[in-house]
Write a protein that holds these residues in place. Sequence first.
Motif, PDB file in Angstrom:
ATOM      1  N   LEU A 150      67.852  76.825 -10.092  1.00 19.28           N
ATOM      2  CA  LEU A 150      66.828  75.785 -10.088  1.00 19.28           C
ATOM      3  C   LEU A 150      67.528  74.432 -10.014  1.00 19.28           C
ATOM      4  N   HIS A 151      67.036  73.604  -9.139  1.00 23.15           N
ATOM      5  CA  HIS A 151      67.635  72.278  -9.019  1.00 23.15           C
ATOM      6  C   HIS A 151      66.615  71.352  -8.364  1.00 23.15           C
ATOM      7  N   PRO A 152      66.774  70.046  -8.523  1.00 25.28           N
ATOM      8  CA  PRO A 152      65.841  69.129  -7.874  1.00 25.28           C
ATOM      9  C   PRO A 152      65.966  69.257  -6.363  1.00 25.28           C
ATOM     10  N   PRO A 153      64.906  68.944  -5.628  1.00 26.42           N
ATOM     11  CA  PRO A 153      65.019  69.015  -4.165  1.00 26.42           C
ATOM     12  C   PRO A 153      66.059  68.032  -3.648  1.00 26.42           C
ATOM     13  N   ALA A 154      66.660  68.389  -2.536  1.00 28.16           N
ATOM     14  CA  ALA A 154      67.674  67.498  -1.960  1.00 28.16           C
ATOM     15  C   ALA A 154      67.038  66.159  -1.601  1.00 28.16           C
ATOM     16  N   ASP A 155      67.718  65.089  -1.924  1.00 32.48           N
ATOM     17  CA  ASP A 155      67.220  63.749  -1.583  1.00 32.48           C
ATOM     18  C   ASP A 155      68.289  63.064  -0.741  1.00 32.48           C
ATOM     19  N   LEU A 156      68.117  63.196   0.565  1.00 33.81           N
ATOM     20  CA  LEU A 156      69.165  62.698   1.461  1.00 33.81           C
ATOM     21  C   LEU A 156      69.249  61.176   1.488  1.00 33.81           C
ATOM     22  N   THR A 157      68.272  60.518   0.856  1.00 34.01           N
ATOM     23  CA  THR A 157      68.330  59.050   0.793  1.00 34.01           C
ATOM     24  C   THR A 157      68.785  58.592  -0.591  1.00 34.01           C
ATOM     25  N   GLY A 158      69.090  59.540  -1.438  1.00 31.52           N
ATOM     26  CA  GLY A 158      69.456  59.220  -2.824  1.00 31.52           C
ATOM     27  C   GLY A 158      70.763  58.439  -2.899  1.00 31.52           C
ATOM     28  N   PHE A 159      70.987  57.882  -4.065  1.00 28.80           N
ATOM     29  CA  PHE A 159      72.128  56.995  -4.240  1.00 28.80           C
ATOM     30  C   PHE A 159      73.438  57.770  -4.391  1.00 28.80           C
ATOM     31  N   GLU A 160      73.400  58.768  -5.257  1.00 26.02           N
ATOM     32  CA  GLU A 160      74.660  59.459  -5.554  1.00 26.02           C
ATOM     33  C   GLU A 160      74.604  60.920  -5.107  1.00 26.02           C
ATOM     34  N   ALA A 166      71.294  70.034  -0.614  1.00 25.73           N
ATOM     35  CA  ALA A 166      70.717  70.220   0.721  1.00 25.73           C
ATOM     36  C   ALA A 166      71.403  71.360   1.450  1.00 25.73           C
ATOM     37  N   THR A 167      70.602  72.118   2.194  1.00 29.19           N
ATOM     38  CA  THR A 167      71.168  73.161   3.053  1.00 29.19           C
ATOM     39  C   THR A 167      71.594  72.504   4.373  1.00 29.19           C
ATOM     40  N   PRO A 168      72.433  73.176   5.155  1.00 28.91           N
ATOM     41  CA  PRO A 168      72.788  72.616   6.467  1.00 28.91           C
ATOM     42  C   PRO A 168      71.537  72.335   7.306  1.00 28.91           C
ATOM     43  N   GLU A 169      70.551  73.226   7.187  1.00 27.91           N
ATOM     44  CA  GLU A 169      69.300  73.049   7.944  1.00 27.91           C
ATOM     45  C   GLU A 169      68.621  71.736   7.542  1.00 27.91           C
ATOM     46  N   GLU A 170      68.545  71.488   6.254  1.00 27.22           N
ATOM     47  CA  GLU A 170      67.906  70.253   5.787  1.00 27.22           C
ATOM     48  C   GLU A 170      68.687  69.025   6.233  1.00 27.22           C
ATOM     49  N   MET A 171      69.979  69.193   6.343  1.00 24.25           N
ATOM     50  CA  MET A 171      70.803  68.053   6.760  1.00 24.25           C
ATOM     51  C   MET A 171      70.867  67.930   8.281  1.00 24.25           C
ATOM     52  N   GLY A 172      70.342  68.941   8.971  1.00 21.83           N
ATOM     53  CA  GLY A 172      70.356  68.915  10.434  1.00 21.83           C
ATOM     54  C   GLY A 172      71.731  69.171  11.028  1.00 21.83           C
ATOM     55  N   VAL A 173      72.522  69.978  10.314  1.00 20.53           N
ATOM     56  CA  VAL A 173      73.858  70.318  10.832  1.00 20.53           C
ATOM     57  C   VAL A 173      73.957  71.837  10.955  1.00 20.53           C
ATOM     58  N   PRO A 174      74.840  72.326  11.857  1.00 19.91           N
ATOM     59  CA  PRO A 174      74.963  73.789  11.974  1.00 19.91           C
ATOM     60  C   PRO A 174      75.549  74.393  10.701  1.00 19.91           C
TER      61      PRO A 174
END
Lengths: 484, 99
Positions: A150-160, A166-174
């Motif tokens: 269990l963990h908070p959802p990935a926040d790609l705009t977060g500060f730290e 984030a998974t590679p899919e969420e980050m848009g990388v292979p």
Amino acid sequence: MEKKGPRKTFHHSTVSRKDFMKMMGLGSAGLGAAAMGLMPEMNFADLDDMKSSKYSDRNLPFWVKEVDEPTVEIDWDMMEIFPGMQNTMFNPMVFGLEDAQASNKKYMAKVLGDINNKTPGYSIQDHALNAASCYGWQDGIFQAPWTGPLHPPADLTGFEHPSAYATPEEMGVPKYEGTPEENSKMLRVAGRVMGAADMGFVKLDERTKKLLYGNIVFKDVEEGYSDPEKHINVLPNKDLWVICSVIPQSLTMGQYTDKMSWAGANAFAYSRANIYASRIKMFLQGLGYQQYGSNTADVGRAVGFGVMAGLAEYCRATIMVSPMFGTSFRTVMLTVTDLPLAVTKPIDAGIMKFCRVCKKCAEECPSGAINMDTEPSWPDWEPGEKPHFARGIKGWFLDPKKCLSNMFSGEPDCSRCQVVCPFNKYDSAVMHDLIKLSISAAPALDGAIRKLDDAFGYGKQKGDHLWDKDPWDVPLFGLDSSRS
Amino acid sequence: MRLISWTWFWYMLIGFLLGGGVVYLWSYLKDKAEKLVWYEWVLFILAGLTFVMLGQTFIASLKEGEIQAAWMSVVFLGVPIIIMMVGSMRSLLSRTSKG
């Protein structure tokens, strides 16, 4: 007032055996130069750099042979599927509610009596430490659900650390791609960093699926899931591997202090196992692969997978003995993944042969629960007759009720069988490796080696109090020596 | 992290004792204008290696907190060292005293 003798202090040094041999040849200046020369090898620029390091290979000692079948005989036709942790011998409900309640009452009376009577080794601080050691294993946020921590959802705009969850899919990388050999090597490195002393990999096939717990079912789905209503965990019908990770246990606490801290050695390792499991799952998720299971209770038989992965051999005490770590590890943490891995083979270091003549764990077991027969035997009971054992191997089987009754009489997580095992040694003295070499190559000497182990005083209860130790003599995390 | 460790000192001491023994033997042979025969070489080398093994086992056992093992290693490895040393020295002395 109790008269105390001079306190024993053992000076731990950073000088290893290898350093010692260098010192003999080159003198202290050479040692310093050699030590400085080794340091750059430990500095890694990135994960690829770590993977190419000599520390990332498993590199078994040369006297340990990889074999096609483990040293314990297995009948895969007979092999039963164990229903799950609800049947484990360490669940007192196996013996019925009345017995469990009586044991619990007895246990609490002993605990309170020991605290009030100030029994050495059972003080309030010993119990407090034991409670601390259970956090993360018995309770806490570290127990990962079947499909991941269990963990908070990935926040790609977060500060730290915006990519932390984030998974590679969420980050848009292979997603990560590598050969099975590269993947295994990478996991071995990552595992060491995260707390696995050793690792092996088992592919799930028609045989090894029988080592999974009975509540795991395979379905034609893209991804696995958990169904709490039906009490099942689902795995997808595809190629899957089980990552088997050895979680080290403190030899210092187990062998060199009084009894209550043995329990701490045990439970701290379980807690670290759950923390480790969450981390390895996060790692796999970050690579873009599926990962299932991973708390200490929900994948399958730790000993079975550990033996098949070649992490250790099956032994008399119904657990495992590793040629490198002895019994100084608590569990084999199991994680199922679809990341392709190079499987590791079972091993033969002469351990199961040694168990035939040694019997030290059985002799020292305070409850007499461990089988004393020289030869292992096939199960002589019918399917289901002993709910805490699934048939399938020719082995020694302990008496779980005797074992558990002793623990519930106020010796939680006794671990005496582990503590006295002749394979359970620090790795400072070169002699230990020579003895292991002899056990592997010359089984005729096994009896003499067992006698020498007694004569040299190994496995004796040292009875030192943890609280009297110089803090610098307590290894970090309670773990010991370079290998763990 | 221990700021001061004395383990290195004991290993150095083993090195000095071994080195001192070799220097003494070399000077003794030079004084007597004598040479070792092959089996004396074998015994001296084996005794030296066993001495190194004894030193490492003793120090490492203390480090491991195994006091009984440390002293038992003195018995189990020390006795063979004495036998080898006595054997080789007797052989050497019998020749040098004749000369």
